[in-house]
Scaffold this active site. Structure first.
Site, short mmCIF file in Angstrom:
data_model
loop_
_atom_site.label_atom_id
_atom_site.label_comp_id
_atom_site.label_asym_id
_atom_site.label_seq_id
_atom_site.Cartn_x
_atom_site.Cartn_y
_atom_site.Cartn_z
N ASP A 15 0.83 -1.21 0.00
CA ASP A 15 0.00 0.00 0.00
C ASP A 15 0.86 1.27 0.00
OD1 ASP A 15 -2.37 1.38 -0.04
OD2 ASP A 15 -2.74 1.22 2.11
N ARG A 19 0.08 7.73 -2.64
CA ARG A 19 0.65 8.79 -1.79
C ARG A 19 2.10 9.07 -2.15
NH1 ARG A 19 -1.17 5.93 3.47
NH2 ARG A 19 -1.85 4.42 1.92
N HIS A 32 2.40 3.46 -8.96
CA HIS A 32 2.24 2.02 -9.24
C HIS A 32 3.44 1.50 -10.03
CE1 HIS A 32 -1.70 2.24 -7.59
NE2 HIS A 32 -2.24 2.92 -8.57
N LEU A 126 10.81 -20.35 -4.71
CA LEU A 126 9.77 -19.51 -4.09
C LEU A 126 8.44 -19.62 -4.83
CD1 LEU A 126 9.22 -17.07 -2.04
CD2 LEU A 126 9.68 -15.59 -3.99
C1 IPE Z 1 -5.56 -2.69 -0.28
O1 IPE Z 1 -5.19 -1.35 -0.45
C2 IPE Z 1 -5.42 -3.42 -1.55
C3 IPE Z 1 -4.06 -3.50 -2.09
C4 IPE Z 1 -2.95 -3.08 -1.53
C5 IPE Z 1 -3.97 -4.14 -3.35
P1 IPE Z 1 -6.28 -0.20 -0.60
O2 IPE Z 1 -5.51 1.07 -0.69
O3 IPE Z 1 -7.19 -0.50 -1.72
O4 IPE Z 1 -7.08 -0.31 0.76
P2 IPE Z 1 -8.02 0.72 1.52
O5 IPE Z 1 -9.11 1.08 0.59
O6 IPE Z 1 -7.17 1.92 1.86
O7 IPE Z 1 -8.47 0.00 2.74
C1 IPE Z 2 -1.63 0.23 -3.40
O1 IPE Z 2 -1.38 1.60 -3.42
C2 IPE Z 2 -1.81 -0.35 -4.78
C3 IPE Z 2 -3.19 -0.71 -5.13
C4 IPE Z 2 -4.19 -0.72 -4.31
C5 IPE Z 2 -3.44 -1.12 -6.51
P1 IPE Z 2 -2.55 2.64 -3.41
O2 IPE Z 2 -2.91 2.96 -4.84
O3 IPE Z 2 -3.68 2.20 -2.57
O4 IPE Z 2 -1.85 3.91 -2.76
P2 IPE Z 2 -2.50 4.92 -1.72
O5 IPE Z 2 -3.04 4.13 -0.58
O6 IPE Z 2 -3.56 5.68 -2.45
O7 IPE Z 2 -1.35 5.80 -1.32
MG MG Z 3 -4.12 2.41 -0.60
#
Ligand code: IPE
Ligand code: IPE
Ligand code: MG
Length: 246
Positions: A15, A19, A32, A126
């Site tokens: 995650d 940001r 990403h 792995l």
């Molecule tokens: C969870 O992250 C899913 C992945 C990392 C793939 P999100 O960013 O979607 O989760 P929430 O919405 O903040 O809980």
């Molecule tokens: C996790 O990063 C990747 C996916 C959920 C695909 P985010 O896209 O949720 O990044 P934040 O949480 O908005 O920073």
């Molecule tokens: Mg996120």
């Protein structure tokens, strides 16, 4: 000091890509893109230190609710990453798997994924599982549906349904539960990830955003895990006693 314990199975909620990009004044997809490099490094290190299973939460079922252009870019990125990384995965003896509702993916994505899965299927190192369009509640609902059908058909005795039977119908069937679940970016929630399998996992929530997650961060997580006492309902004294007997 006692030797460092390496988990057999590490699961990571990757995650913070959005940001990370925002901090640099860039588009979320840039985050990403840089997240893929962190995946590569994590896979390599896990292989090196002897982790057997690495499960990465890459796209949740709920992520389909994101803006259309972000989803499109994520799909392209996924295809690009699979094409680019498969030869190295193969070279490093990594076996690729997926869990999740792949039927919701565009065909070009599932085609590439299935090719990569096939190419790496004989590898014995792995086991890298990508959770794609994954939701734990979806997975458990599907398992319940299958078991109910089997019970109706007389193939399963309702009285015989227990944890082991349910485990057989989960997408993670045959894999050990993750000893360690890491979620980057400082958020402290599961977001529908491995609810069943994580019943006794240790959790680690570093503040680092996923694209910045490096070898030292993984090693910190493993070190921290190593120092935790996993009690599984027993008392600390019982665990101490059991350690002496080994
Ligand atoms: C969870 O992250 C899913 C992945 C990392 C793939 P999100 O960013 O979607 O989760 P929430 O919405 O903040 O809980
Ligand atoms: C996790 O990063 C990747 C996916 C959920 C695909 P985010 O896209 O949720 O990044 P934040 O949480 O908005 O920073
Ligand atoms: Mg996120």
């Amino acid at each position: 000091m006692s030797e460092i314990k390496i988990p057999k199975h590490i699961a990571i909620i990757m995650d913070g890509n959005g940001r990370w990009a925002k901090k640099l004044g860039l588009n979320r997809i840039f985050g990403h893109r840089n997240g893929v490099a962190a995946v590569r490094e994590t896979v390599e290190i896990c292989g090196e230190i002897g982790v057997k299973y690495l499960t990465l939460y890459a796209f949740s079922l709920e992520n389909w609710h994101r803006p259309e252009d972000e989803i499109k870019s994520l799909m392209s990125l996924l295809i690009e990453a699979i094409i680019k990384e498969t030869p190295d995965l193969n070279k490093n003896n990594v076996q690729l798997r997926t869990i999740g509702d792949l039927s919701s993916f565009p065909e070009n994505v599932t085609d590439k994924l299935n090719q990569a899965i096939k190419i790496t299927s004989k590898n014995s190192g792995l086991i890298l599982t990508l959770a794609l369009s994954y939701s734990s509640r979806w997975e458990i609902s599907e398992a319940v549906k299958t078991i109910a059908k089997k019970a109706l058909a007389g193939e399963i005795e309702p009285e015989s349904i227990n944890e082991n039977v349910i485990e057989q119908y989960l997408t993670t069937h045959g894999m050990p539960d993750p000893e360690l679940i890491i979620r980057t970016s400082g958020e402290q929630r599961l977001s529908n990830f491995l609810l069943w399998q994580g019943a006794y996992s240790e959790f680690y929530f570093p503040d680092v955003l996923w694209p910045d997650f490096k070898k030292k961060d993984l090693m910190k997580a493993v070190n921290e895990y190593s120092q935790r006492e996993r009690r599984f309902g027993k008392t600390g004294e019982q665990i101490e006693q059991e350690k002496k007997l080994i």
